[in-house]
Motif scaffolding. Structure first.
Motif, PDB file in Angstrom:
ATOM      1  N   ILE A  12      45.836 -30.645   1.535  1.00 20.75           N
ATOM      2  CA  ILE A  12      45.399 -31.585   0.497  1.00 20.75           C
ATOM      3  C   ILE A  12      43.898 -31.840   0.651  1.00 20.75           C
ATOM      4  CG2 ILE A  12      45.500 -34.016  -0.192  1.00 20.75           C
ATOM      5  CD1 ILE A  12      48.407 -34.011   0.082  1.00 20.75           C
ATOM      6  N   GLU A  33      47.503 -43.088   2.364  1.00 21.72           N
ATOM      7  CA  GLU A  33      48.010 -42.829   1.010  1.00 21.72           C
ATOM      8  C   GLU A  33      48.365 -41.354   0.840  1.00 21.72           C
ATOM      9  OE1 GLU A  33      45.334 -46.408  -1.057  1.00 21.72           O
ATOM     10  OE2 GLU A  33      44.873 -44.284  -1.470  1.00 21.72           O
ATOM     11  N   ALA A  34      47.487 -40.477   1.333  1.00 24.08           N
ATOM     12  CA  ALA A  34      47.765 -39.042   1.225  1.00 24.08           C
ATOM     13  C   ALA A  34      49.003 -38.665   2.032  1.00 24.08           C
ATOM     14  CB  ALA A  34      46.558 -38.241   1.706  1.00 24.08           C
ATOM     15  N   SER A  62      51.691 -40.377   2.487  1.00 25.32           N
ATOM     16  CA  SER A  62      52.943 -40.681   1.769  1.00 25.32           C
ATOM     17  C   SER A  62      53.270 -39.552   0.799  1.00 25.32           C
ATOM     18  CB  SER A  62      52.863 -42.005   1.011  1.00 25.32           C
ATOM     19  OG  SER A  62      51.682 -42.691   1.251  1.00 25.32           O
ATOM     20  N   GLU A  63      52.234 -38.980   0.176  1.00 25.94           N
ATOM     21  CA  GLU A  63      52.475 -37.849  -0.733  1.00 25.94           C
ATOM     22  C   GLU A  63      52.972 -36.615   0.010  1.00 25.94           C
ATOM     23  OE1 GLU A  63      49.177 -36.816  -3.236  1.00 25.94           O
ATOM     24  OE2 GLU A  63      48.532 -38.914  -3.341  1.00 25.94           O
ATOM     25  N   MET A  64      52.460 -36.425   1.232  1.00 26.88           N
ATOM     26  CA  MET A  64      52.793 -35.213   1.979  1.00 26.88           C
ATOM     27  C   MET A  64      54.203 -35.239   2.518  1.00 26.88           C
ATOM     28  SD  MET A  64      49.452 -34.159   4.167  1.00 26.88           S
ATOM     29  CE  MET A  64      48.276 -35.487   3.965  1.00 26.88           C
ATOM     30  N   GLY A  65      54.708 -36.430   2.779  1.00 29.63           N
ATOM     31  CA  GLY A  65      56.077 -36.530   3.257  1.00 29.63           C
ATOM     32  C   GLY A  65      56.265 -36.115   4.704  1.00 29.63           C
TER      33      GLY A  65
END
Lengths: 132, 132, 132
Positions: free
Chosen positions: A2, A23-24, A26-29
């Protein structure tokens, strides 16, 4: 991987990116592992240091400017930013932070900073989640 | 993530943690990969250096004390430990060591040290095994 | 873990190993993740810096020689290479580089260098692919 974009405010600055990274994340999982935070630049690095008292960052940048002075009779690079290259080499281009429960596991006083040494510019940070 | 506790003996010290790390590795069961060794502190880092002749560590700490002096007319942080923050930033908060056959793959002369710059204290190291 | 051999040309040198690493990557078959590049030495490290203008590397080594002088009245290590140990500690023993599409994802100006501080010698770099 990312790619984050970070605007830096001045020639030299420590920009706190901790919230951006979480924040990033949380998107990456990524639940458990290590987050690899990479600066693709040669005059900006990354560093983990105290975030509570801004004087710590100021003292760090003050001394770093003496360790790698802007002007030096021996410098041969013609762009006038050899100091920025040296500071980046001393800090390094990447930090790796443990991830627990989907969030950065930082120490109580730790925050992650993009270290700008030749701004102001728009910089990038490249993030890769590494699994256990 | 495994948390190790390390007692440091003085304000500044390089504490050899290699055996501790290898013991923790056996518990983690990582056979091949990389061990992430993380200091969650802002005045203590980690470094890989020679362990055979203790004079190497002494020379390193001697010069580091000159690169980040304890007293500096420009320091603004009021706790009097700006030198410790600067030294930690120069060394970094993490080392990553290859793991082969369930053990740290270090070079012949290498050992892993917790680098204390504002002790004596009880410090932590956070370990995460990273897989290939 | 893959072991690369690198011949260094002089006592101090930044040897560009980027092509070597990309060649090794193709053998490893890592498509996406991070490449761990490790120096198993205590007087040679690794660093990511500009490769376009060789003057950047020269300025970096020039200033580093002042930050860790070869001679110092306080040095106690008898081999006369304490400066090389200190420089290695400042740079660090490992770099971690994102891998995208089976190749190192470096920034436009970045190259990876083995940093020799006590050569000329034949050095090793140990590579471990880390998966997302």
């Amino acid at each position: 991987m990312i790619r984050l974009s970070v605007r830096t405010p001045s020639r030299e600055a420590l920009v706190n990116v901790t919230r951006l990274l979480n924040e990033a994340l949380s998107e990456m999982g990524l639940a458990e592992g290590v987050l690899h935070v990479y600066s693709p630049h040669t005059t900006a690095g990354v560093v983990i240091q105290e975030g509570a008292d801004p004087a710590v960052a100021e003292d760090l940048m003050l001394r770093l400017a003496e360790l790698a002075p802007r002007n030096h009779p021996g410098y041969r690079h013609l762009e006038g930013n050899s100091d920025a290259h040296i500071k980046t080499a001393l800090f390094g281009n990447a930090v790796t932070v443990p991830v627990v429960g989907g969030r950065l596991a930082l120490g109580t006083w730790q925050q992650v900073f993009l270290a700008e040494f030749d701004g102001p510019r728009t910089r990038e940070l490249w993030l890769t989640p590494l699994v256990r």
